[in-house]
Each structure stands twice: as C-alpha cells, then as structure tokens.
Design an enzyme around this catalytic site. Structure first.
Site, PDB file in Angstrom:
ATOM      1  N   CYS A   3     -46.970   3.979  -7.583  1.00 55.00           N
ATOM      2  CA  CYS A   3     -46.557   2.964  -8.871  1.00 55.00           C
ATOM      3  C   CYS A   3     -47.295   3.102 -10.115  1.00 55.00           C
ATOM      4  O   CYS A   3     -48.149   3.805 -10.207  1.00 55.00           O
ATOM      5  CB  CYS A   3     -46.255   1.522  -8.427  1.00 55.00           C
ATOM      6  N   CYS A   6     -51.233   2.516 -10.016  1.00 51.72           N
ATOM      7  CA  CYS A   6     -51.992   3.585  -9.613  1.00 51.72           C
ATOM      8  C   CYS A   6     -52.095   4.567 -10.907  1.00 51.72           C
ATOM      9  O   CYS A   6     -53.285   4.807 -11.080  1.00 51.72           O
ATOM     10  CB  CYS A   6     -51.098   4.379  -8.704  1.00 51.72           C
ATOM     11  N   ASP A 402     -37.152  24.173 -45.943  1.00 51.18           N
ATOM     12  CA  ASP A 402     -37.668  25.302 -47.004  1.00 51.18           C
ATOM     13  C   ASP A 402     -36.451  26.174 -46.801  1.00 51.18           C
ATOM     14  O   ASP A 402     -35.345  25.911 -46.131  1.00 51.18           O
ATOM     15  CB  ASP A 402     -38.631  25.949 -45.976  1.00 51.18           C
ATOM     16  N   ASP A 598     -40.905  27.819 -41.529  1.00 50.05           N
ATOM     17  CA  ASP A 598     -41.276  28.917 -40.611  1.00 50.05           C
ATOM     18  C   ASP A 598     -42.241  29.922 -41.119  1.00 50.05           C
ATOM     19  O   ASP A 598     -42.923  30.712 -40.338  1.00 50.05           O
ATOM     20  CB  ASP A 598     -39.802  29.801 -40.375  1.00 50.05           C
ATOM     21  N   ASP A 602     -45.724  27.426 -45.116  1.00 48.12           N
ATOM     22  CA  ASP A 602     -44.839  26.123 -44.844  1.00 48.12           C
ATOM     23  C   ASP A 602     -45.978  25.040 -44.085  1.00 48.12           C
ATOM     24  O   ASP A 602     -45.880  23.941 -43.854  1.00 48.12           O
ATOM     25  CB  ASP A 602     -43.702  26.475 -43.949  1.00 48.12           C
TER      26      ASP A 602
END
Length: 706
Positions: A3, A6, A402, A598, A602
């Site tokens: 649970c 724990c 971009d 990418d 960037d």
C-alpha cells in the site's frame, strides 16, 4: 509493498541515509529510484530497507531492463492459488452461516473450514503485519491482519457460549481481499505492458559474417565492429550502419511510423526493427545497453520511476493514515461497546472500519496512470522523461516552433549557386559537409551532382546561428551570414548582395561563402515544408494553444513557411541565445511556453521553456535538453504529446478524487454500523482495482490523425 504507506516509509528511510540526495518509491512499479553521492555503499541501502521489513535489490541497466510484467504474472499466479483455496473453504462456511442451524456443531465446522483460510491464504498479511509491528510501524496488512484475526479469535473464544460467531467474516475478508490482489496484479501487469512489449522486440540471435563464413550467434556475443547479415523478414539485431545491400525497414515498433524506411549503404539502422526488402550486410555500432531500444526502455522506466508533484498530497495523507485508522478503530470499538453493551456488535463494527480504511487506492492512483500514460506514449513514439511533465503539459498555452527540421524536412535541396566553378563547390562543399548541418549536406549533394570530389576539411568550427569556418586545401574558408563574413574580415560582400536577395525573394535560405579574405559567391538552398506541419499547427489551435515560430533563417523564407503551415507570428534571424530570450519574453508575459526543436542551436530554448519537445532524430544535445522526446520527425506528435499528457493528468486527478472520496465516505458509514465486514472487504478490494482499471483506459488513447 502492499500500500501507499509502505512506499512512503521506504522512501523516508532511503532519503535519510547518508549520501542519498533524493529517493522516489513507485508502488505500482515496485521500484525505488535513488540519487546518491559517488561513495555511497549500496549494501547499506539494502540493509536499511531490510531493517524495516522489506527487501531491496539493486538493478544495473547493464543487466537489461526489469520485466515488471513477468513479476506481476508470477504474483497473479501465487495470489490466484491462495484465492481458490480460500474460496473452497469459505463458500461452505458461508452456506452454513446463512442456512445452517445456530448449533455448536455448526460453529465448530465453520471454524475448521476457516482456519486454513486465515492461517494459510491469509498468512501473507499476518507475516507482513508482524514485520511492521517489530519496527513499530503499520500498513495495509496490519489492518487486514487485525481485522481477520479479531473476527476469528472472537469466534473461537465465544462459540461455546453464544450462537453469534464471525468465522465467515474472517474467511470472506481474506478471500475477497486476495481476489482483489489477483485482479490488481493482472491490472498492474497490463499497466506495465508497454515496456514488456519493447523488451520482446529485441532479437535473440544474429548472423555473424566472418572470414570463415556465416554462423548464428547469441545477440549477447555481438560487439561493435562485427559484420552481420540480415535477411528479409528478420529483425535488425542491433544498432548499426549498412555496409552493403538495398532494402526497406519497418521501424514502426519504435517510432510509430507505419511507412517503411528505405535503407542503402551508409544508412543507419536501429536494432529490433524489421528488414522487409532485400538482404543487408551491416556493421554493429552499439550493443546491449547502448542501443536505441535499450535507451528508450530506460527512459520510459525512469519516467515511471519518478513522481508527479500531485502525488505528494497522497503521500502526506498516507504517511500517518494507518496509525490514525488504528486509533479511530479503538475509539469506535469502545463507543459501540459502551453504547450497545454487546461485544459482538463492537467487534463487527470495529472490523468493518479496519478493513474499509485500507489506503491501497491512494498509493496506486498516480503511479499506475503515469505507467500507462508513459507506456502509451512510447508506443506512439513519444517519450516523457519525468512524471512532472504530465502536469506541466496540461498548462501549456503557447508553442514556439523552430523551423528547420521540425516544420520543414531539414533535407535541404540546393536550388542554385552564384558561382558554378569547380573550386567554389569543392572548397565550400568540403567545409559544409564536415559541419554536418542540413545545409552542408545539401551543398555536398550539389557538388556530388556536379561531379566534384570533396576533400577533408580541418579545424572546422560551427558558429551557432551564423555559419561555419575551417581550412580546406590550405585555404581558410568561411560560409554563413553577412555578420560572420564581417567578423572574419572578408571583403566583396556588396558584389554578391543582389544574388543573395534574389535567392531569398524566392523563399530560399541563402548565405555567403569565401576564402582567403574575400567573398567568392552565394549559395541558395530550399527546405521542403513537412506535409504534416499544417495539421499539427491547426490541431494546437483547436486545443486553444497559440502557435508561433522562431528561426535563424531570414524573414522572407520564414514568412513563406509560416504562410504554408498557418503561423502568423514569426521571429526570424534568431541566434541560439535570442531563441531562448524569446521564450523568456513570452514567459514574462505570463505565457506557459513549450518549445519544439531538434538542433544544437535549440538546446538553450528547450532548457528555458516550461516544456521542451525535442525531436529524437535531432542532435543528442537537443534530446538531452528536452522534457519530451519525439522519436520521429512528425510535428503532429507535438499536439498529441500534450493531449496525452493532459489525459494522463485527468486520470490521475480522477483516481485521487475517488480514492479520497472512498475513504472519506466509507469510514464514517462503517463507523456508524451501516457496513458489515464482508461488504467492507469487497469494497476495499474493488477500490484498488478500480483506480488501476481507470488508468488502463489510457491504453485506448488515439492520436487525432489516427
């Protein structure tokens, strides 16, 4: 762990160890992610967790990913066996209780039937509860153990003196909760199935090509540099580069892209993808934990091992909840004993409170949703790095794109040059190819088409946002913007300005190039707009998100692309620093900004943004800086990643609401005597399963373009 209590306890113990910087325990994934100083002894962490009654094993990614589905499959089998045995004994006891006479022999038979249920099927709860008690702690097992044992021993002590016994109650508590564990283990396995399916993608064998011929070897024996043969229909065994052969490869299982990708000599191939066409000979470049597949699995596992900020509320609530329930139960028991004067009434109501209050649903509410959401994302080619991304994505109101490689293909085709002499393309092409930039690749292609052999460039240095410089055949070559030409002190810029403006008016990306102190010409290249870009922009607008574009390209080219995809707000001529600055300016206006890029240039903007979306086929720097990694160059994945994150967050909130509401409503109902222990056990088991099943609905999430 059984649970939320724990998980919270283990997390606290790990977090208190010397050298531990942070610890995050995932109940659904049965895992702990711990950041430690370099000199921390792992054995000390294991001992600390062992001391409080749990077990811990250190997992090394070099050994491969954990198969959580297999773990839960084993758990389901164990719990199923316990359930059927419990049900076989409890069912006749229940019949005797409901329809048998109130006689001593009836009580004795019920007791004989229920004893193996309580002490065999239920032993898991009693043993865990005892471990907790030895450490002056309590968890869900404590409540189940006390509740079932109270009903059982009350019945043993009083079956000779009064007809009312609770043997069937003790049996039904164990039986129904164990049945809940069967369903819970099955549901958790389904929630973890995305990583399991990724594990199954990997090849187990490869055809090794050596001087003595071909032979089958285990994938574990492959090392970088090995030459491998891949026949049509076979999986690519590991990451590598095609040495010879022409084929198409199905990469859909990793990228979600359904179209086969053509492969030729020199092309990269990804392990676990399927060769569809001709035979390929490849050279292995990455094996084991270094492959793309292993990296994807590791990223998904790391996301599933983190916690969303919203989970902290549940953790705080669960931390002391069981202790509070024990005190409440004593109070309720005392009240009803005093109020009614009947011990059996007090026991019945007290047991109901104990059982109904188990906080299992709270512990599963967030991690199961994160597991399913991140798993579904991986299937679609979207990798979420941290659980907190699910919360952040739901607040995005502005996306800044971009241009090159995101809205456009990045595969720039040369349209024209202002100088067609061999030396120009030879020197500039050799420099640009060495830069690895899409423009450089286009220039190299133009030189190749002109039959010009390129040579090696030395001292190549990229100037982000401006261009590239280097030495070719003893000449100091410069290619890029006017600003770079001036900084390099090249003359003759005006002689070529008209050509530059002409190319730009046609929507081309144009730049100067020269060597030995003089500009020699202008090159113009054009970049095709991705066919999916317009749909991506329109979808974001439908979601109520503002869409803008920032690029290092010139204004004319940027506006042409913007008009094609439906973006009106454009920032052109941007450097890496100004891209990040533009993100910051939007944030200062109160915008919550996602940046989609990418390239190396960037990375600052991806880091500055509230949410960075990096294209996985881009540079490693961009991927590292992003919060979400998109495994294929499809801008439509930007709105899909935001929508899936928002759906995951809604699921988390829904799970937490029902988990809190369940305990808030059910405990008072039980405390006033309106709930018997059998119904309480069924309701408690159902509450845990319900939040997992609710999370599993995310597996049906479909992208808008499906």
């Amino acid at each position: 762990m059984t649970c939320a209590t724990c998980a919270v306890r283990i997390e606290r113990v790990l977090g208190k160890q010397d050298g531990v910087e942070s610890a995050s325990v995932n109940l659904a994934g049965a895992s702990a992610s711990v950041q430690v100083a370099a000199d921390v002894d792992a054995d000390r962490l294991i001992a600390a967790v062992d001391k409080i009654g749990y077990g811990l094993e250190i997992h090394d990614h070099e050994d491969g990913p954990r198969d959580v589905v297999e773990m839960y499959s084993e758990e389901e089998s164990i719990q199923k066996k316990r359930f059927w045995i419990a049900a076989a004994f409890t069912a006749p006891a229940m019949i005797l209780h409901l329809f048998g006479p109130h006689a001593l022999w009836n009580s004795i038979v019920q007791g004989a039937l229920i004893t193996p249920v309580v002490f065999w099927s239920g032993w898991q709860y009693h043993s865990h509860a005892w471990k907790q008690a030895k450490n002056l702690s309590a968890n869900m097992d404590t409540l189940i153990s006390i509740g079932s044992l109270a009903a059982y021993f009350y019945s043993v002590f009083f079956m000779f003196s009064q007809p009312a016994v609770f043997f069937e109650t003790a049996g039904m508590i164990i039986t129904l909760i164990t049945l809940g564990k069967v369903f819970e283990a099955r549901a958790k396995g389904r929630a973890s199935s995305a990583v399991h399916r990724l594990l199954e993608l990997g090849a187990t064998e490869a055809t090794l090509l050596s001087e003595s011929g071909e032979r089958k070897v285990s994938i574990d024996h492959i090392v970088p540099g090995d030459r491998l043969v891949v026949r049509p229909g076979e999986r690519i065994p590991t990451d590598g580069k095609v040495e010879s052969g022409v084929s198409t490869v199905d990469e859909s299982m990793l990228t979600g892209e359904s179209r086969p990708v053509p492969k030729d000599a020199g092309d990269d191939v990804i392990g676990a993808t399927i060769n569809q066409g001709g035979q390929l000979v490849m050279v292995a470049t990455a094996v084991g934990s270094e492959t793309t597949l292993s990296s994807i699995i590791r990223m998904v596992e790391e996301a599933q091992g983190t916690k969303a900020p919203i989970q902290r509320l549940a953790d705080v609530y669960s931390g002391r909840f069981v202790q509070a329930v024990l005190l409440l139960t004593l109070g309720v028991f005392g009240f009803w004993l005093f109020q009614s004067g009947e011990l059996n009434t007090a026991v019945r109501i007290g047991v109901s409170v104990l059982i109904i209050a188990c906080p299992c649903a709270l512990g599963l509410a967030t991690p199961t949703a994160v597991m399913v959401g991140s798993g579904r994302g991986a299937e679609l080619g979207i990798l979420y790095k941290q659980a907190e991304v699910f919360e952040q994505a739901g607040t995005i109101d502005t996306v800044l794109f971009d241009k090159t490689g995101t809205l456009t293909t990045g595969a720039m085709a040369p349209r024209s040059t202002s100088h067609d002499e061999g030396p120009f393309l030879r020197l500039v092409g050799s420099l640009e190819v060495a830069s690895g930039h899409p423009i450089g690749i286009a220039v190299g292609l133009a030189a190749d088409e002109a039959g010009i052999d390129l040579t090696d460039a030395t001292g190549v240095r990229s100037v982000p946002g401006m261009g590239v410089v280097g030495t070719v055949d003893g000449h100091h070559v410069v290619a890029g913007s006017e600003q770079l030409m001036r900084e390099a002190e090249l003359t003759g810029i005006e002689n070529h300005r008209l050509n530059l403006e002409e190319f730009r008016s046609e929507g081309q990306t144009a730049f100067y190039a020269g060597w030995d102190g003089e500009v020699r010409g202008v090159i113009g290249v054009s970049d095709e707009v991705r066919p999916e870009s317009a749909a991506a922009v329109q979808r974001l607008k439908t979601l109520g998100v503002e869409v803008e574009m920032v690029t290092g390209d010139n204004q004319e080219t940027a506006e042409r692309v913007g008009a094609q995809v439906g973006i009106d707000t454009i920032y052109a001529g941007a450097t890496p620093e100004s891209k990040a600055k533009q993100v910051g300016q939007l944030q200062e206006k109160g915008k919550v900004v996602a940046f989609f890029g990418d390239g190396v240039n960037d990375a600052p903007a991806l880091t500055q943004a509230d949410l960075g979306l990096a294209v996985g086929s881009g540079t490693g720097v961009a991927v590292e800086a992003g919060d979400i990694v998109l495994l294929r160059d499809d801008p439509r994945l930007a709105p899909v990643s935001i929508s899936l994150a928002a759906a995951t967050l809604r699921t988390i909130k829904g799970n937490l609401f029902w988990a809190f509401a369940y305990n808030t409503i059910a405990i008072p109902v039980a405390a006033v005597g309106l709930l018997n222990p059998t119904i309480a056990a069924a309701a408690m088991a159902f509450s845990s399963v319900s939040v997992v099943l609710n999370a599993l609905r995310l597996k049906r999430f479909k992208p808008f373009f499906a």
